[in-house]
Design an enzyme around this catalytic site. Structure first.
Site, PDB file in Angstrom:
ATOM      1  N   LYS A 162      40.692  -5.598 -45.581  1.00 32.13           N
ATOM      2  CA  LYS A 162      41.895  -6.231 -46.140  1.00 32.13           C
ATOM      3  C   LYS A 162      42.936  -5.174 -46.484  1.00 32.13           C
ATOM      4  CE  LYS A 162      39.230 -10.146 -47.943  1.00 32.13           C
ATOM      5  NZ  LYS A 162      38.439 -10.629 -49.075  1.00 32.13           N
TER       6      LYS A 162
ATOM      7  N   ASP B 218      34.586  -5.238 -46.833  1.00 27.84           N
ATOM      8  CA  ASP B 218      35.484  -6.396 -46.781  1.00 27.84           C
ATOM      9  C   ASP B 218      36.841  -6.012 -47.401  1.00 27.84           C
ATOM     10  OD1 ASP B 218      35.738  -9.554 -46.603  1.00 27.84           O
ATOM     11  OD2 ASP B 218      36.424  -8.994 -48.604  1.00 27.84           O
TER      12      ASP B 218
HETATM   13  N1  HSE Z   1      33.822 -12.711 -49.060  1.00 30.33           N
HETATM   14  C1  HSE Z   1      35.212 -12.679 -49.349  1.00 30.33           C
HETATM   15  C2  HSE Z   1      35.379 -12.372 -50.818  1.00 30.33           C
HETATM   16  C3  HSE Z   1      35.847 -14.014 -49.020  1.00 30.33           C
HETATM   17  O1  HSE Z   1      34.384 -12.375 -51.545  1.00 30.33           O
HETATM   18  O2  HSE Z   1      36.485 -12.102 -51.244  1.00 30.33           O
HETATM   19  C4  HSE Z   1      37.306 -13.946 -48.850  1.00 30.33           C
HETATM   20  O3  HSE Z   1      37.704 -13.041 -47.849  1.00 30.33           O
END
Ligand code: HSE
Length: 430
Positions: A205, A201
């Site tokens: 980003k 994740d």
């Molecule tokens: N799962 C993501 C986090 C949510 O924990 O930051 C926001 O993108």
């Protein structure tokens, strides 16, 4: 009065938060921005299970084409996440001359360049503030607020779930599993939390941030990515003793026309502002020239934090008009920039070995490091817990990744070493 019809695709945590916020702020938005938003159609796979009683003027469908092909819908808000069918939805939305708002980091990281090209061709815009750091204005800052600057480095805490887990392990002494469960219950984690805890994740980003800060669409496979699952209470305890904090950092630096991009747990000084970013707070620390260092921070995960970014996108879209040219929508890239391989990057390391507690073990481990030319700055062995295996902690001097990895492989094979050695990079941020 500006009237904008929304087609909302996805009514999960974020989608329902957006509907809630639009309803609650209806008169505020009308009075302040002279705009009325209406969710004309909502598409969701499992509508039967959702509470939609507040959407009194909305049509419901399970087929996203009902939205994309509706000429009365001005903007499609895609909040389903993942690549499939999100990419098709995004392409067809733009192709049909509609603006796109999305919180989908995976989509923007993997297909941003081609979607921007399509948006340019069709004179429509893509807004994606909530793809990084939820409602914290990171995308807008990089594409508007600081566009006159050049950047040499960026350091982000951009996964709320990991930051929450590391904070809870440190401050509340929770186990990894307890902290993850709590993050899931609070709606911070992705539907598949593996993407949070394995660093993916953050990698998605980071790819978006690199495109905005350095003008390069970096491939996810070129981002070295490591999650937080191997971090133990021993590491957290040792970090505290050393006046350091463990953070999952997303790092990008540019030197000599080469970009390095990596995501991994990192030990940073407690004195650095990023060390004070705890729980679900996210932050981006930017080395900008001529502005100097900038820190953006706020809640980076959770229903209403993400809804805030999406609703702000809607209001900005309404204000900017149909053909607003956004610097965050550029598909051109700086072809001169290459990526630097992780093997060549030099860091100081914190190492933890779970080793047999008997004479000569330290000498064996330090011998391997010494022969590899890796200097050791300190060695600590934790006290006995009446077990035969003890954590041995070493702090190294600068070494390349390649050299260190090869030494650790050799050490891992030694019978006195009982588990895979843990290495955490130490980063000097100023
Ligand atoms: N799962 C993501 C986090 C949510 O924990 O930051 C926001 O993108």
């Amino acid at each position: 009065m500006n009237k904008i019809n929304i087609g909302l695709i996805g009514y999960g945590v974020v989608g329902s938060g957006v509907a809630k916020m639009l309803l609650k702020r209806k008169s505020f938005i009308k009075n302040k921005y002279h705009t009325e938003f209406s969710i004309k159609t909502l598409c969701d796979r499992s509508l039967g299970k959702k509470d939609t009683k507040n959407l009194t003027h909305t049509k419901f469908t399970k087929n996203y084409l009902d939205i994309i092909n509706d000429p009365e819908i001005d903007v499609v808000v895609e909040l389903i996440g993942g690549m499939n069918p999100a990419k098709k939805i995004a392409q067809q939305t733009l192709q049909n001359g509609k603006h796109l708002i999305t919180a989908n980091k995976e989509l923007m990281a993997n297909a941003g360049q081609e979607l921007f090209a399509l948006a340019q061709k069709k004179s429509v815009s893509i807004y994606y503030e909530s793809a990084v750091g939820a409602g914290i204005p990171i995308i807008q800052t990089l594409s508007e607020g600081v566009v006159g600057n050049q950047f040499t480095g960026l350091f982000g805490i951009i996964n709320g779930t990991c930051n929450y887990i590391l904070t809870e392990m440190t401050k509340s002494n929770l186990s990894f599993d307890q902290a993850l469960k709590s993050a899931q219950e609070k709606g911070y984690a992705e539907s598949d939390p593996t993407l949070d805890i394995n660093g993916m994740d953050s990698a998605h980003k980071l790819a978006i941030l690199v495109s905005l800060a350095f003008g390069k669409f970096i491939k996810i496979k070129d981002i070295y990515t490591e999650g937080i699952t191997h971090i133990s209470h021993d590491d957290i305890e040792q970090a505290e003793k050393l006046d350091l904090s463990i953070k999952l950092l997303a790092i990008a630096k540019m030197t000599d026309d080469k970009i390095e991009a990596r995501v991994h747990p990192t030990l940073i000084s407690k004195e650095h502002p990023l060390a004070a970013i705890n729980s679900i707070y996210n932050a981006l620390y930017l080395n900008a020239d001529p502005l100097g260092d900038v820190l953006l921070s706020g809640e980076g995960a959770g229903q209403m934090a993400a809804a805030s970014g999406v609703v702000s996108d809607l209001i900005n879209l309404a204000g900017k008009g149909q053909n607003a040219h956004l610097w965050s929508n550029l598909s051109d890239e700086n072809k001169k920039l290459k990526t630097r391989k992780i093997d060549d990057i030099e860091s100081k390391f914190y190492l933890r070995f779970m080793a047999s507690d008997k004479p000569g073990v330290l000498a064996k481990i330090t011998g391997v490091l010494g022969r590899a030319g890796i200097g050791i700055n300190s060695v600590t062995q934790k006290q006995h817990h009446q077990t035969s295996t003890v954590p041995v902690i070493m702090l190294t001097d600068y070494s390349t990744e390649k050299k260190l990895r090869s030494a650790l492989n050799t050490i891992h094979k030694m019978p006195v070493v009982k588990a895979k050695p843990v290495a955490i990079r130490m980063e000097k941020l100023w």
